[in-house]
Enzyme design. Structure first.
Site, PDB file in Angstrom:
ATOM      1  N   ARG A 142       0.853  -1.198   0.000  1.00  0.00           N
ATOM      2  CA  ARG A 142       0.000   0.000   0.000  1.00  0.00           C
ATOM      3  C   ARG A 142       0.888   1.248   0.000  1.00  0.00           C
ATOM      4  O   ARG A 142       0.593   2.253  -0.632  1.00  0.00           O
ATOM      5  CB  ARG A 142      -0.952   0.018   1.199  1.00  0.00           C
ATOM      6  CG  ARG A 142      -1.801   1.266   1.165  1.00  0.00           C
ATOM      7  CD  ARG A 142      -2.895   1.453   2.215  1.00  0.00           C
ATOM      8  NE  ARG A 142      -3.135   0.403   3.145  1.00  0.00           N
ATOM      9  CZ  ARG A 142      -2.716   0.399   4.412  1.00  0.00           C
ATOM     10  NH1 ARG A 142      -2.003   1.412   4.878  1.00  0.00           N
ATOM     11  NH2 ARG A 142      -3.008  -0.607   5.204  1.00  0.00           N
ATOM     12  N   TYR A 160     -13.831  19.690 -15.370  1.00  0.00           N
ATOM     13  CA  TYR A 160     -14.186  18.277 -15.557  1.00  0.00           C
ATOM     14  C   TYR A 160     -15.352  17.923 -14.611  1.00  0.00           C
ATOM     15  O   TYR A 160     -15.299  18.229 -13.411  1.00  0.00           O
ATOM     16  CB  TYR A 160     -12.959  17.405 -15.261  1.00  0.00           C
ATOM     17  CG  TYR A 160     -13.257  15.935 -15.274  1.00  0.00           C
ATOM     18  CD1 TYR A 160     -13.583  15.283 -16.462  1.00  0.00           C
ATOM     19  CD2 TYR A 160     -13.246  15.183 -14.105  1.00  0.00           C
ATOM     20  CE1 TYR A 160     -13.877  13.931 -16.483  1.00  0.00           C
ATOM     21  CE2 TYR A 160     -13.541  13.825 -14.121  1.00  0.00           C
ATOM     22  CZ  TYR A 160     -13.850  13.208 -15.311  1.00  0.00           C
ATOM     23  OH  TYR A 160     -14.154  11.881 -15.328  1.00  0.00           O
ATOM     24  N   LYS A 216      -5.803   8.988 -19.457  1.00  0.00           N
ATOM     25  CA  LYS A 216      -5.939   9.653 -20.745  1.00  0.00           C
ATOM     26  C   LYS A 216      -4.610   9.623 -21.508  1.00  0.00           C
ATOM     27  O   LYS A 216      -4.156   8.547 -21.839  1.00  0.00           O
ATOM     28  CB  LYS A 216      -6.473  11.075 -20.525  1.00  0.00           C
ATOM     29  CG  LYS A 216      -7.610  11.163 -19.479  1.00  0.00           C
ATOM     30  CD  LYS A 216      -8.894  10.500 -19.901  1.00  0.00           C
ATOM     31  CE  LYS A 216      -9.911  10.340 -18.793  1.00  0.00           C
ATOM     32  NZ  LYS A 216     -10.285  11.555 -18.059  1.00  0.00           N
ATOM     33  N   ASP A 264      -4.995  20.897 -13.179  1.00  0.00           N
ATOM     34  CA  ASP A 264      -5.330  19.639 -13.845  1.00  0.00           C
ATOM     35  C   ASP A 264      -4.794  19.737 -15.273  1.00  0.00           C
ATOM     36  O   ASP A 264      -5.331  20.471 -16.097  1.00  0.00           O
ATOM     37  CB  ASP A 264      -6.853  19.439 -13.829  1.00  0.00           C
ATOM     38  CG  ASP A 264      -7.271  18.093 -14.408  1.00  0.00           C
ATOM     39  OD1 ASP A 264      -6.543  17.564 -15.268  1.00  0.00           O
ATOM     40  OD2 ASP A 264      -8.345  17.584 -14.020  1.00  0.00           O
TER      41      ASP A 264
END
Ligand SMILES: *Cc1c(COP(=O)(O)O)cnc(C)c1O
Length: 391
Positions: A55, A107, A204, A179
């Protein structure tokens, strides 16, 4: 290259292929292995070889973090299980009562996270047109801690001035998060323009092949690196080693993919701009686009995303185009090698009432393209025959 590549020494293409990765010391494998493990053996309690529990760290993820940080020119890269998990970790590092000034052309998933998850926890958000610096100045409050920027934006491909907004933020001790998903680090590096944090949905362009979900935050701040790694340790929104491997494989071609995305998008924008069935084209690469001058300064090229309206503006006509393409696939998402077509009014922005949507500039016939890297003639012919279906 035998050693791990130093960030400052090489260009973007070399960094894309090599940064963060060195041949596997035990076998010489040139590709970073998929370390499919949850834990690591210790010789004695606390005496480990750099990893304790997956983790917290995993070697495949560490290689990806080094690669993505190098591409953004950042000291640190922190990988997450998705783009929104990265945004979540950044905002969770703020406190109830803090105010975030955000762009209004945002977004949809980010807007939903801010509004539906963080507002009920006592964080405050304003959504404004950040192309207007006066409006931004006026919206700053004593409790404003962060500016949340996105450029170019979705789906109107608007461009924000990162340098001017970062300078304004600095005057008021406000941190700036950008972003950078639509541009990718190949086209634009917000940290070099004054931002504190850069967020990507690596789903993306960074991944680039529509085969993974991932996110990354890049920063030069040791303090932010610590805060975000603490979030990872506490909340565990980490990508699996297979996804990290796929992402590493994707970034090796980021520079050549982006070149083709931009080249194709520019030719499609010109084609649409001269088409009798088309109304307006939104693409900063067009000289008449309101973002053209700024994008020419801020970005290396104009990107692979564009939107357009039909001369006969109606949902029905947009539907005719959407159902008539064969190379462009109708789907959400963007940034993969394949071309995608979408209709914001009925897909990504369907939850916004029509009046409000049209007021925000999203007409009924607005169509968004994520231009892929196929042969340009096939893409243009596909759009041309689809447009001919419109009466
Ligand atoms: C897709 C996207 C996100 C969210 O990323 P996920 O990987 O889907 O969580 C955030 N910002 C932008 C601009 C995006 O396109």
């Amino acid at each position: 290259m035998k050693e791990q590549v130093k960030v400052t020494q090489y260009g973007q293409g070399t960094l894309a292929v090599h940064a963060g990765q060195a041949p596997d010391p035990t076998t010489g494998a040139i590709m970073t292995p998929i370390y499919q493990t949850s834990t690591y053996v210790q010789r004695a309690p606390g005496e480990h070889m750099g990893h304790e529990y997956a983790r917290v760290t995993n070697p495949t993820r560490t290689a990806l973090e080094g690669n993505l940080a190098a591409l953004e020119g950042a000291a640190h890269g922190i990988c997450f299980s998705s783009g929104v998990a990265g945004i979540d970790a950044i905002i969770k590092s703020l406190r109830p009562g803090d105010h975030v000034l955000s762009t209004n052309d945002l977004y949809g998933g980010t807007f939903r996270l801010f509004r539906k998850v963080f507002e009920p926890f006592g964080l405050e958000f304003s959504f404004i047109d950040m192309r207007n610096l006066d409006e931004v100045s006026k919206a700053i409050k004593p409790n404003t801690r962060m500016m949340w920027l996105e450029t170019p934006t979705n789906p109107l491909i608007r461009v924000l001035d990162l340098e001017a907004l970062s300078a304004l933020a600095k005057e008021h001790n406000i941190e700036v998060a950008v972003d950078n998903t639509f541009a990718s680090p190949y086209l634009q590096q917000p940290l070099s323009l004054g931002a504190d944090l850069v967020l990507h949905s690596s789903t993306k362009y960074l991944g680039g092949h529509s085969d993974l979900i991932g996110g990354v935050v890049c920063t030069n701040s040791d303090d932010w690196n610590e805060k975000l790694r603490f979030q990872i340790k506490c909340a565990g929104a980490v990508p699996g080693p297979m996804d990290c491997f796929l992402n590493l494989r994707g970034t090796k071609t980021l520079h050549i993919r982006m070149q083709r995305h931009c080249e194709n998008a520019k030719m499609i924008a010109d084609f649409l701009d001269n088409h009798s069935k088309v109304g307006r084209v939104y693409y900063p690469g067009l000289p008449q686009d309101p973002g053209h001058e700024l994008a020419s300064r801020q970005m290396k090229d104009f990107g692979g995303m564009l939107s357009f309206t039909l001369a006969a503006d109606s949902v029905e006509n947009a539907m005719k185009v959407l159902s008539s393409t064969s190379v462009f696939s109708l789907a959400e998402s963007l940034g993969g090698v394949e071309s995608l077509i979408g209709h914001p009014a009925s897909m990504t922005h369907a939850s916004i009432p029509r009046e409000e949507r049209v007021r925000a500039g999203l007409s009924d016939s607005l169509i968004r393209l994520s231009v892929g890297i196929e042969d340009i003639n096939d893409l243009i012919n596909d759009l041309d025959s689809a447009l001919m279906q419109v009466s």
